[in-house]
Motif scaffolding. Structure first.
Motif, PDB file in Angstrom:
ATOM      1  N   ALA A  16       0.703  -1.216  -0.074  1.00  0.00           N
ATOM      2  CA  ALA A  16       0.117  -0.047  -0.063  1.00  0.00           C
ATOM      3  C   ALA A  16       0.705   1.247  -0.031  1.00  0.00           C
ATOM      4  CB  ALA A  16      -0.771  -0.197   1.136  1.00  0.00           C
ATOM      5  N   ASP A  17       1.871   1.096   0.847  1.00  0.00           N
ATOM      6  CA  ASP A  17       2.757   2.455   0.731  1.00  0.00           C
ATOM      7  C   ASP A  17       3.548   2.810  -0.451  1.00  0.00           C
ATOM      8  OD1 ASP A  17       4.449   0.525   0.900  1.00  0.00           O
ATOM      9  OD2 ASP A  17       5.533   1.050   2.952  1.00  0.00           O
ATOM     10  N   ARG A  18       3.387   2.012  -1.604  1.00  0.00           N
ATOM     11  CA  ARG A  18       4.075   2.334  -2.783  1.00  0.00           C
ATOM     12  C   ARG A  18       3.167   3.294  -3.473  1.00  0.00           C
ATOM     13  NH1 ARG A  18       8.360  -1.249  -3.420  1.00  0.00           N
ATOM     14  NH2 ARG A  18       9.239   0.171  -4.872  1.00  0.00           N
ATOM     15  N   GLY A  19       2.026   3.188  -3.235  1.00  0.00           N
ATOM     16  CA  GLY A  19       1.353   4.228  -4.106  1.00  0.00           C
ATOM     17  C   GLY A  19       0.903   4.077  -5.533  1.00  0.00           C
ATOM     18  N   GLN A  52      -6.592   1.700  -3.297  1.00  0.00           N
ATOM     19  CA  GLN A  52      -6.505   2.077  -1.857  1.00  0.00           C
ATOM     20  C   GLN A  52      -5.815   3.421  -1.517  1.00  0.00           C
ATOM     21  OE1 GLN A  52      -3.982  -1.225  -0.457  1.00  0.00           O
ATOM     22  NE2 GLN A  52      -2.883  -1.264  -2.430  1.00  0.00           N
ATOM     23  N   ASP A  53      -5.838   3.995  -0.344  1.00  0.00           N
ATOM     24  CA  ASP A  53      -5.432   5.345  -0.093  1.00  0.00           C
ATOM     25  C   ASP A  53      -4.016   4.922   0.336  1.00  0.00           C
ATOM     26  OD1 ASP A  53      -4.899   7.985   0.084  1.00  0.00           O
ATOM     27  OD2 ASP A  53      -5.693   7.931   2.187  1.00  0.00           O
ATOM     28  N   ALA A  54      -2.823   5.783  -0.191  1.00  0.00           N
ATOM     29  CA  ALA A  54      -1.614   5.490  -0.159  1.00  0.00           C
ATOM     30  C   ALA A  54      -0.825   6.727  -0.379  1.00  0.00           C
ATOM     31  CB  ALA A  54      -1.126   4.362  -0.953  1.00  0.00           C
ATOM     32  N   PRO A  55       0.502   6.792   0.088  1.00  0.00           N
ATOM     33  CA  PRO A  55       1.255   7.990  -0.342  1.00  0.00           C
ATOM     34  C   PRO A  55       1.544   8.191  -1.796  1.00  0.00           C
ATOM     35  CG  PRO A  55       2.304   6.982   1.552  1.00  0.00           C
ATOM     36  CD  PRO A  55       1.208   6.325   1.079  1.00  0.00           C
ATOM     37  N   GLU A  82       5.587  14.753  -6.180  1.00  0.00           N
ATOM     38  CA  GLU A  82       6.249  15.975  -6.535  1.00  0.00           C
ATOM     39  C   GLU A  82       6.028  16.465  -8.095  1.00  0.00           C
ATOM     40  OE1 GLU A  82      10.601  15.834  -5.278  1.00  0.00           O
ATOM     41  OE2 GLU A  82      10.276  13.847  -5.150  1.00  0.00           O
ATOM     42  N   VAL A  83       5.459  15.175  -8.966  1.00  0.00           N
ATOM     43  CA  VAL A  83       5.281  15.710 -10.328  1.00  0.00           C
ATOM     44  C   VAL A  83       4.108  16.359 -10.313  1.00  0.00           C
ATOM     45  CG1 VAL A  83       4.352  14.627 -12.501  1.00  0.00           C
ATOM     46  CG2 VAL A  83       6.367  13.641 -11.430  1.00  0.00           C
ATOM     47  N   LEU A  84       2.947  16.015  -9.502  1.00  0.00           N
ATOM     48  CA  LEU A  84       1.676  16.661  -9.410  1.00  0.00           C
ATOM     49  C   LEU A  84       1.724  18.084  -8.980  1.00  0.00           C
ATOM     50  CD1 LEU A  84      -0.579  13.994  -8.027  1.00  0.00           C
ATOM     51  CD2 LEU A  84      -0.636  15.041 -10.357  1.00  0.00           C
ATOM     52  N   ASN A  85       2.628  18.350  -7.834  1.00  0.00           N
ATOM     53  CA  ASN A  85       2.671  19.516  -7.208  1.00  0.00           C
ATOM     54  C   ASN A  85       3.568  20.601  -7.883  1.00  0.00           C
ATOM     55  OD1 ASN A  85       1.015  18.744  -5.244  1.00  0.00           O
ATOM     56  ND2 ASN A  85       2.647  17.660  -4.048  1.00  0.00           N
ATOM     57  N   THR A  86       4.602  20.074  -8.825  1.00  0.00           N
ATOM     58  CA  THR A  86       5.451  21.195  -9.358  1.00  0.00           C
ATOM     59  C   THR A  86       5.450  21.180 -10.683  1.00  0.00           C
ATOM     60  OG1 THR A  86       7.271  19.393  -9.383  1.00  0.00           O
ATOM     61  CG2 THR A  86       6.984  20.502  -7.418  1.00  0.00           C
ATOM     62  N   TYR A  87       5.196  20.379 -11.499  1.00  0.00           N
ATOM     63  CA  TYR A  87       5.003  20.422 -13.089  1.00  0.00           C
ATOM     64  C   TYR A  87       4.045  21.721 -13.700  1.00  0.00           C
ATOM     65  CZ  TYR A  87       7.470  16.156 -14.137  1.00  0.00           C
ATOM     66  OH  TYR A  87       8.530  15.145 -14.314  1.00  0.00           O
ATOM     67  N   GLU A 108      -3.720  22.918  -1.280  1.00  0.00           N
ATOM     68  CA  GLU A 108      -3.078  22.302  -0.625  1.00  0.00           C
ATOM     69  C   GLU A 108      -2.237  21.214  -1.644  1.00  0.00           C
ATOM     70  OE1 GLU A 108      -3.529  18.752   2.949  1.00  0.00           O
ATOM     71  OE2 GLU A 108      -5.574  19.984   2.138  1.00  0.00           O
ATOM     72  N   PRO A 109      -0.818  20.925  -1.231  1.00  0.00           N
ATOM     73  CA  PRO A 109      -0.150  19.876  -2.115  1.00  0.00           C
ATOM     74  C   PRO A 109      -0.835  18.446  -1.982  1.00  0.00           C
ATOM     75  CG  PRO A 109       1.345  21.472  -0.617  1.00  0.00           C
ATOM     76  CD  PRO A 109      -0.186  21.416  -0.010  1.00  0.00           C
ATOM     77  N   PHE A 110      -0.539  17.843  -3.148  1.00  0.00           N
ATOM     78  CA  PHE A 110      -0.996  16.434  -3.139  1.00  0.00           C
ATOM     79  C   PHE A 110      -0.018  15.648  -2.358  1.00  0.00           C
ATOM     80  CE2 PHE A 110      -3.728  17.906  -6.464  1.00  0.00           C
ATOM     81  CZ  PHE A 110      -4.917  17.434  -6.470  1.00  0.00           C
ATOM     82  N   THR A 111      -0.643  14.816  -1.576  1.00  0.00           N
ATOM     83  CA  THR A 111       0.216  13.669  -0.728  1.00  0.00           C
ATOM     84  C   THR A 111      -0.031  12.273  -0.981  1.00  0.00           C
ATOM     85  OG1 THR A 111      -0.875  13.906   1.176  1.00  0.00           O
ATOM     86  CG2 THR A 111       0.966  15.262   0.939  1.00  0.00           C
ATOM     87  N   THR A 112      -1.529  12.218  -1.152  1.00  0.00           N
ATOM     88  CA  THR A 112      -1.957  10.785  -1.176  1.00  0.00           C
ATOM     89  C   THR A 112      -2.904  10.510  -2.193  1.00  0.00           C
ATOM     90  OG1 THR A 112      -3.991  11.418   0.208  1.00  0.00           O
ATOM     91  CG2 THR A 112      -2.005  10.710   1.467  1.00  0.00           C
ATOM     92  N   SER A 113      -3.086   8.952  -2.662  1.00  0.00           N
ATOM     93  CA  SER A 113      -3.677   8.521  -3.883  1.00  0.00           C
ATOM     94  C   SER A 113      -5.266   8.984  -3.848  1.00  0.00           C
ATOM     95  CB  SER A 113      -3.444   7.312  -4.139  1.00  0.00           C
ATOM     96  OG  SER A 113      -3.824   6.306  -3.084  1.00  0.00           O
ATOM     97  N   ALA A 114      -5.712   8.749  -2.679  1.00  0.00           N
ATOM     98  CA  ALA A 114      -7.190   8.898  -2.598  1.00  0.00           C
ATOM     99  C   ALA A 114      -7.846  10.247  -2.973  1.00  0.00           C
ATOM    100  CB  ALA A 114      -7.528   8.475  -0.955  1.00  0.00           C
ATOM    101  N   ARG A 115      -7.270  11.498  -2.577  1.00  0.00           N
ATOM    102  CA  ARG A 115      -7.475  12.606  -2.829  1.00  0.00           C
ATOM    103  C   ARG A 115      -7.495  12.746  -4.598  1.00  0.00           C
ATOM    104  NH1 ARG A 115      -4.235  18.203  -1.900  1.00  0.00           N
ATOM    105  NH2 ARG A 115      -5.779  19.831  -2.500  1.00  0.00           N
ATOM    106  N   LEU A 116      -6.183  12.263  -5.100  1.00  0.00           N
ATOM    107  CA  LEU A 116      -6.358  12.259  -6.476  1.00  0.00           C
ATOM    108  C   LEU A 116      -7.291  11.527  -7.325  1.00  0.00           C
ATOM    109  CD1 LEU A 116      -4.798  13.359  -9.039  1.00  0.00           C
ATOM    110  CD2 LEU A 116      -3.457  11.212  -8.730  1.00  0.00           C
TER     111      LEU A 116
END
Length: 334
Positions: free
Chosen positions: A131-134, A139-142, A157-162, A194-202
Motif C-alpha cells: 500500500a505504501d508504494r502508491g 487504496q489510499d497511499a502516499p 512531486e510531479v503533481l505539485n511542481t510540474y 494544499e499539495p497532493f500527498t495521497t492517492s485517494a484525494r487524486l
C-alpha cells in the motif's frame, strides 16, 4: 519489477514471504518460447525484470544447466526474490540495475553474449500490493510510485511542481487520457490550496473532474492518470527505448528474447524494434540481397500473443498482457 502488469494487476500462490501474491503471467508460453535457446549447454538467460522471481524460478527449474542473471531496480524485490532463489544460489546472479543497463551488467560479469532474455514490463505484484508504494488507485497511499525508492522524484512531486502544460503532456502521452486538460485544471486548482500527498484525494478529484460520459467506460477513471504518472516517475518508455535494442544486441546467434507488455505504448515500442530487426535494409530492386542487408531477427509470434481465457480467469492481472518474441539469426555486419 516482475509478475508485471499495467494498472491494475497480479496475485498469486506460494509459501515464502511475497510469493503468496505472485502468479507469473503467461509462464508456460514464455518457457516454451525460450526453450530452444536455453537447452544449449552453458546457456545464460537474463530476467530483466526480476520482481518476486516467479519467472526466474521457473527458468532455473526447467533449464537445469542454465545460468541466470536477473536485474531489478527495486531493492526490496531483490531481497524477496533472493530468498526465493536461494536453492539456485550457484546459478543465479541478482543485480540492482535498471534494464537499460544490461550491456554494462553483462560486461562487468564477463558475459559477452546470452542465449535468452525475458522482459516482464510494468508494475510488479509486490509494488501493486504494498500500500505504501502508491501504485494502486484502489487504496489510499502516499503518492510515491518510484520503483527504486532510493532515487528520483515521486508522483506527488510531479503533481505539485510540474507546469500545467507539462502535466497535460504527461497524461496525454503516457495515459492516452482524452480529458487531460480538464483533469490538470482541477489538479492545479487544488494543489494551490494544499499539495497532493495521497492517492485517494487524486482519485476523488479525477472522478469529480470527468464528465459523466467519460466515467461510464474503461474501468476506474483514475487508471489512465495513474499509469501516466508511473511512467513519468520511472522514465519507463525512455528506458524501454534503450533497453530492447540493447538486449537484442546482447543475444547470441540462435538466442531468443520474449517481452511481456501491458499497455499499447510498451507493446508498440517492442513491435517496432522487432519489426526493424526482422526486415531487410536493402535498397529496393536488388536482384540478390547482400549479407549486410539481411534481417537480423526472426519473429516468433504473429502479432502479439494474448493470455488464454483460463489464465485470465485464474489471474485477472494477466488480462492486458501482450507477448512478443524474436530469435537472433545473424550477427550485425560492420
Amino acid at each position: 519489477m516482475n509478475g508485471r502488469e499495467a494498472l491494475p494487476h497480479q496475485g498469486g500462490g506460494g509459501r515464502r514471504e511475497g510469493e503468496s501474491r505472485h502468479v507469473p503471467v503467461m509462464l508456460q508460453r514464455c518457457l516454451d518460447m525460450l526453450a530452444p535457446a536455453l537447452e544449449r549447454p552453458g546457456a545464460v538467460v537474463v530476467d530483466c525484470t526480476l520482481g518476486l522471481g516467479g519467472h526466474s524460478e521457473a527458468l532455473l527449474s526447467r533449464f537445469s544447466e542454465a545460468r541466470l542473471v536477473a536485474l531489478d531496480r527495486d531493492k526490496e524485490a531483490l531481497r524477496l526474490s533472493g530468498e526465493r532463489l536461494a536453492p539456485f544460489d550457484d546459478r543465479a546472479t541478482l543485480v540492482h540495475a535498471v534494464y537499460d543497463e544490461l550491456p554494462d551488467v553483462l560486461g562487468r560479469l564477463g558475459i559477452p553474449r546470452v542465449q535468452g532474455i525475458l522482459f516482464d514490463l510494468g508494475v510488479s505484484s509486490m509494488q501493486l500490493d504494498e500500500a505504501d508504494r502508491g501504485f494502486a488507485y484502489a487504496q489510499d497511499a502516499p503518492l510515491d510510485m518510484r520503483m527504486d525508492q532510493t532515487t528520483g522524484v515521486s508522483a506527488a512531486e510531479v503533481l505539485n511542481t510540474y507546469p500545467p502544460g507539462e502535466l497535460v503532456r504527461v497524461l496525454r502521452a503516457y495515459g492516452e487520457e482524452k480529458q487531460a486538460k480538464r483533469i490538470v485544471a482541477a489538479i492545479v486548482r487544488e494543489r494551490e490550496k494544499e499539495p497532493f500527498t495521497t492517492s485517494a484525494r487524486l482519485v476523488e478529484l479525477i472522478r469529480d473532474a470527468l464528465p459523466q460520459a467519460a466515467k461510464r467506460t474503461g474501468g476506474n477513471p483514475a487508471k489512465r492518470t495513474f499509469q501516466a504518472l508511473r511512467i513519468e516517475v520511472n522514465g519507463e518508455l525512455s528506458v524501454l527505448e534503450r533497453a530492447v535494442p540493447a538486449a537484442v544486441r546482447s543475444l547470441d546467434v540462435g538466442g531468443r528474447i520474449a517481452v511481456l507488455s501491458y499497455h499499447s505504448l510498451e507493446d508498440r515500442l517492442v513491435k517496432q524494434v522487432f519489426a526493424a530487426g526482422a526486415a531487410t535494409t536493402a535498397p529496393p530492386g536488388l536482384p540478390v540481397v547482400p549479407e549486410q542487408y539481411q534481417p537480423r531477427l526472426k519473429l516468433l509470434t504473429r502479432g502479439a500473443e494474448l493470455p488464454t481465457e483460463e489464465e485470465i480467469a485464474e489471474n485477472r492481472r494477466a488480462a492486458p498482457a501482450r507477448l512478443r518474441g524474436a530469435e537472433r539469426i545473424r550477427e550485425d555486419v560492420g
